[in-house]
Motif scaffolding. Structure first.
Motif, PDB file in Angstrom:
ATOM      1  N   GLN A  10       6.504   2.245 -16.017  1.00  0.00           N
ATOM      2  CA  GLN A  10       7.826   2.731 -15.599  1.00  0.00           C
ATOM      3  C   GLN A  10       7.696   3.192 -14.132  1.00  0.00           C
ATOM      4  N   VAL A  11       8.322   2.416 -13.241  1.00  0.00           N
ATOM      5  CA  VAL A  11       8.154   2.698 -11.809  1.00  0.00           C
ATOM      6  C   VAL A  11       9.202   3.714 -11.351  1.00  0.00           C
ATOM      7  N   GLN A  12       8.780   4.779 -10.725  1.00  0.00           N
ATOM      8  CA  GLN A  12       9.727   5.793 -10.213  1.00  0.00           C
ATOM      9  C   GLN A  12       9.550   5.988  -8.723  1.00  0.00           C
ATOM     10  N   PRO A  13       8.708   6.886  -8.255  1.00  0.00           N
ATOM     11  CA  PRO A  13       8.690   7.112  -6.805  1.00  0.00           C
ATOM     12  C   PRO A  13       8.074   5.934  -6.046  1.00  0.00           C
ATOM     13  N   MET A  14       8.572   5.723  -4.832  1.00  0.00           N
ATOM     14  CA  MET A  14       8.030   4.647  -3.991  1.00  0.00           C
ATOM     15  C   MET A  14       7.999   5.127  -2.545  1.00  0.00           C
ATOM     16  N   VAL A  15       7.077   4.580  -1.767  1.00  0.00           N
ATOM     17  CA  VAL A  15       7.022   4.867  -0.335  1.00  0.00           C
ATOM     18  C   VAL A  15       6.325   3.711   0.369  1.00  0.00           C
ATOM     19  N   VAL A  16       6.760   3.411   1.597  1.00  0.00           N
ATOM     20  CA  VAL A  16       6.119   2.356   2.405  1.00  0.00           C
ATOM     21  C   VAL A  16       5.056   3.005   3.283  1.00  0.00           C
ATOM     22  N   SER A  17       3.916   2.319   3.449  1.00  0.00           N
ATOM     23  CA  SER A  17       2.840   2.858   4.301  1.00  0.00           C
ATOM     24  C   SER A  17       3.326   2.923   5.744  1.00  0.00           C
ATOM     25  N   PRO A  18       2.785   3.832   6.531  1.00  0.00           N
ATOM     26  CA  PRO A  18       3.247   3.969   7.932  1.00  0.00           C
ATOM     27  C   PRO A  18       3.102   2.672   8.732  1.00  0.00           C
ATOM     28  N   ASP A  19       2.095   1.848   8.385  1.00  0.00           N
ATOM     29  CA  ASP A  19       1.910   0.579   9.118  1.00  0.00           C
ATOM     30  C   ASP A  19       2.703  -0.573   8.485  1.00  0.00           C
ATOM     31  N   ARG A  62       2.421  -2.189   5.850  1.00  0.00           N
ATOM     32  CA  ARG A  62       1.708  -3.265   5.136  1.00  0.00           C
ATOM     33  C   ARG A  62       1.858  -3.161   3.627  1.00  0.00           C
ATOM     34  N   PHE A  63       2.067  -1.891   3.151  1.00  0.00           N
ATOM     35  CA  PHE A  63       2.060  -1.706   1.693  1.00  0.00           C
ATOM     36  C   PHE A  63       3.279  -0.920   1.213  1.00  0.00           C
ATOM     37  N   LEU A  64       3.697  -1.216  -0.023  1.00  0.00           N
ATOM     38  CA  LEU A  64       4.629  -0.363  -0.769  1.00  0.00           C
ATOM     39  C   LEU A  64       3.813   0.289  -1.870  1.00  0.00           C
ATOM     40  N   TYR A  65       3.811   1.621  -1.881  1.00  0.00           N
ATOM     41  CA  TYR A  65       3.102   2.360  -2.933  1.00  0.00           C
ATOM     42  C   TYR A  65       4.128   2.806  -3.972  1.00  0.00           C
ATOM     43  N   VAL A  66       3.828   2.591  -5.247  1.00  0.00           N
ATOM     44  CA  VAL A  66       4.756   3.013  -6.300  1.00  0.00           C
ATOM     45  C   VAL A  66       3.989   3.812  -7.349  1.00  0.00           C
ATOM     46  N   GLY A  67       4.649   4.850  -7.885  1.00  0.00           N
ATOM     47  CA  GLY A  67       4.053   5.645  -8.960  1.00  0.00           C
ATOM     48  C   GLY A  67       4.566   5.158 -10.302  1.00  0.00           C
ATOM     49  N   GLU A 126       0.811   5.314 -18.093  1.00  0.00           N
ATOM     50  CA  GLU A 126      -0.546   5.389 -17.517  1.00  0.00           C
ATOM     51  C   GLU A 126      -0.351   5.845 -16.065  1.00  0.00           C
ATOM     52  N   PHE A 127      -0.699   7.064 -15.752  1.00  0.00           N
ATOM     53  CA  PHE A 127      -0.385   7.674 -14.462  1.00  0.00           C
ATOM     54  C   PHE A 127      -1.197   7.008 -13.353  1.00  0.00           C
ATOM     55  N   ARG A 128      -0.519   6.137 -12.595  1.00  0.00           N
ATOM     56  CA  ARG A 128      -1.213   5.408 -11.534  1.00  0.00           C
ATOM     57  C   ARG A 128      -0.318   5.274 -10.306  1.00  0.00           C
ATOM     58  N   VAL A 129      -0.975   4.986  -9.167  1.00  0.00           N
ATOM     59  CA  VAL A 129      -0.251   4.503  -7.997  1.00  0.00           C
ATOM     60  C   VAL A 129      -0.663   3.050  -7.805  1.00  0.00           C
ATOM     61  N   ILE A 130       0.306   2.170  -7.692  1.00  0.00           N
ATOM     62  CA  ILE A 130       0.051   0.743  -7.480  1.00  0.00           C
ATOM     63  C   ILE A 130       0.462   0.409  -6.048  1.00  0.00           C
ATOM     64  N   ALA A 131      -0.389  -0.323  -5.346  1.00  0.00           N
ATOM     65  CA  ALA A 131      -0.073  -0.771  -3.980  1.00  0.00           C
ATOM     66  C   ALA A 131       0.341  -2.236  -4.028  1.00  0.00           C
ATOM     67  N   TYR A 132       1.500  -2.514  -3.452  1.00  0.00           N
ATOM     68  CA  TYR A 132       1.961  -3.900  -3.293  1.00  0.00           C
ATOM     69  C   TYR A 132       1.892  -4.257  -1.816  1.00  0.00           C
ATOM     70  N   ARG A 133       1.258  -5.398  -1.545  1.00  0.00           N
ATOM     71  CA  ARG A 133       1.244  -5.864  -0.151  1.00  0.00           C
ATOM     72  C   ARG A 133       2.620  -6.412   0.210  1.00  0.00           C
ATOM     73  N   ILE A 134       3.128  -6.034   1.376  1.00  0.00           N
ATOM     74  CA  ILE A 134       4.453  -6.466   1.819  1.00  0.00           C
ATOM     75  C   ILE A 134       4.292  -7.680   2.736  1.00  0.00           C
ATOM     76  N   SER A 135       4.920  -8.797   2.371  1.00  0.00           N
ATOM     77  CA  SER A 135       4.840  -9.980   3.239  1.00  0.00           C
ATOM     78  C   SER A 135       5.559  -9.689   4.557  1.00  0.00           C
ATOM     79  N   VAL A 189      15.226   4.444  -3.936  1.00  0.00           N
ATOM     80  CA  VAL A 189      15.578   3.405  -2.949  1.00  0.00           C
ATOM     81  C   VAL A 189      14.705   3.597  -1.713  1.00  0.00           C
ATOM     82  N   VAL A 190      14.033   2.541  -1.287  1.00  0.00           N
ATOM     83  CA  VAL A 190      13.238   2.558  -0.055  1.00  0.00           C
ATOM     84  C   VAL A 190      13.741   1.413   0.826  1.00  0.00           C
ATOM     85  N   ILE A 191      13.869   1.686   2.123  1.00  0.00           N
ATOM     86  CA  ILE A 191      14.351   0.639   3.042  1.00  0.00           C
ATOM     87  C   ILE A 191      13.335   0.489   4.164  1.00  0.00           C
TER      88      ILE A 191
END
Ligand code: 6PG
Length: 331
Positions: free
Chosen positions: A37-46, A48-53, A57-66, A326-328
């Motif tokens: 269940q994905v809730q909080p999200m944030v984009v890395s300062p550079d 390159r990545f979207l981090y989602v909580g 199973e309490f995890r942070v998943i990193a998605y590479r942004i094309s 929502v992240v933009i």
């Protein structure tokens, strides 16, 4: 400016990826099925990545942004000590912070070339910890403990460890429920939306004596509102001229204008929005607000109009179930 919008829908475990064009129209590019269940999200300062909580199973998943089109590809993950309510990073992209309301803690995860790695610190005893907000100078982590009517202040060490400052916290009025924050681009003021009494506090980061001080509190609700106050999110336009909050009971966005120096908020009006808005955001050009309705399962795009910052709806789009973040990203 090329912009990509990401919306989190925990009930259907999906992230919807949209292109936002100059006219404020959205085009769906991708629907990501998330392993949790994905809730909080944030984009890395550079960018390159979207981090989602995710949970349970309490995890942070990193998605590479094309870089071409903002499309996501899973790139890594690491464990979190509690249910992720809010995630953010420091401005250098070395550390990821996670506030956990249910675990009453804030944690610091090292980012190794952008990928989440080991947990380097956890601070407990923060009941209702609802966000972790790094100051513009990358030195102070502001951590609201909603159930304790306080915002804890930590110095972020080079090693990622959090050291309580002196004083270690600032307090709100009793029963306020400090939740989410936004910093003014001039780096002199911060604004905190209070969930339980439906207000916004203006915090001066350093007053004449060098201390943090609350210098204004405003009601975010219409004068005739008598139901249960349930505020959620807060965002500021990139030019620092307007501030927006949302309340889930009234399903409204509240519009404030901000004085030139950032010290004074003035109420401009209210915008009915999607049912039970828990998350929204402002695009990087400062022209649009995009709000998600947890109960409408839609997002709505609003154009920010003129000097007052009032909103006019441009369009509505179906997303997953229970959208709430929502992240933009400007690429
Ligand atoms: O938003 C709310 O109504 C309250 O703050 C709280 O009652 C809520 O349950 C937390 O947000 C839990 O945090 P999670 O969404 O991470 O469970």
């Amino acid at each position: 400016m090329k912009q990509t919008v990401y919306t989190a829908s925990p009930e259907s475990q999906q992230i919807h990826v949209w292109r936002l064009d100059e006219q404020g129209d959205l085009t769906l590019l991708q629907v990501v099925d998330v392993p949790g269940q994905v809730q909080p999200m944030v984009v890395s300062p550079d960018k390159r990545f979207l981090y989602v909580g995710v949970r349970p199973e309490f995890r942070v998943i990193a998605y590479r942004i094309s870089p071409e089109d903002g499309i996501l590809a899973e790139a890594g993950h690491s464990a979190l000590p509690g249910s992720p309510t809010h995630i953010s990073t420091d401005h250098s992209g070395k550390f990821l912070f996670c506030g956990s309301y249910n675990a009453g803690c804030v944690s610091v995860t090292r980012l190794n070339d952008g990928l989440p790695g080991e947990i380097v610190d956890v601070v407990e005893g923060l009941e209702g910890c609802h966000s972790a907000n790094i100051s513009p100078d990358n030195r102070t982590l502001w951590v609201p403990a909603l159930k304790q009517d306080r915002i804890c202040l930590f110095t972020l060490g080079e090693d990622g460890k959090l050291a309580p400052q002196t004083p270690p916290e600032v307090t709100t009025v009793e029963g306020a429920g400090p939740r989410h924050m936004a910093f003014h681009p001039n780096q002199r003021f911060a604004y905190c939306v209070n969930e339980l009494n439906g207000s916004v506090d203006v915090w001066q980061l350093s007053n004449a004596h060098g201390n943090v001080e609350c210098i204004q509190t405003l009601d975010i609700m219409p004068p005739d509102f008598t139901d249960t106050r349930w505020a959620a999110d807060i965002h500021i336009t990139p030019d620092g001229r307007h501030l927006y909050t949302c309340d889930r009971t009234a399903s409204i966005l509240t519009v404030f204008s901000i004085s030139e120096d950032g010290s004074v908020l003035a109420l401009e009006g209210f915008q009915p929005t999607e049912t039970q808005p828990r998350g929204f955001n402002i695009d990087n050009s400062g022209k649009y607000v995009i709000a998600a309705g947890q109960k409408s399962h839609h997002i709505a795009v609003y154009a920010i109009d003129g000097a007052q910052g009032l909103l006019s709806e441009k369009g509505r789009y179906a997303v997953g179930q229970g959208p709430m973040w929502v992240v933009i990203n400007a690429q």
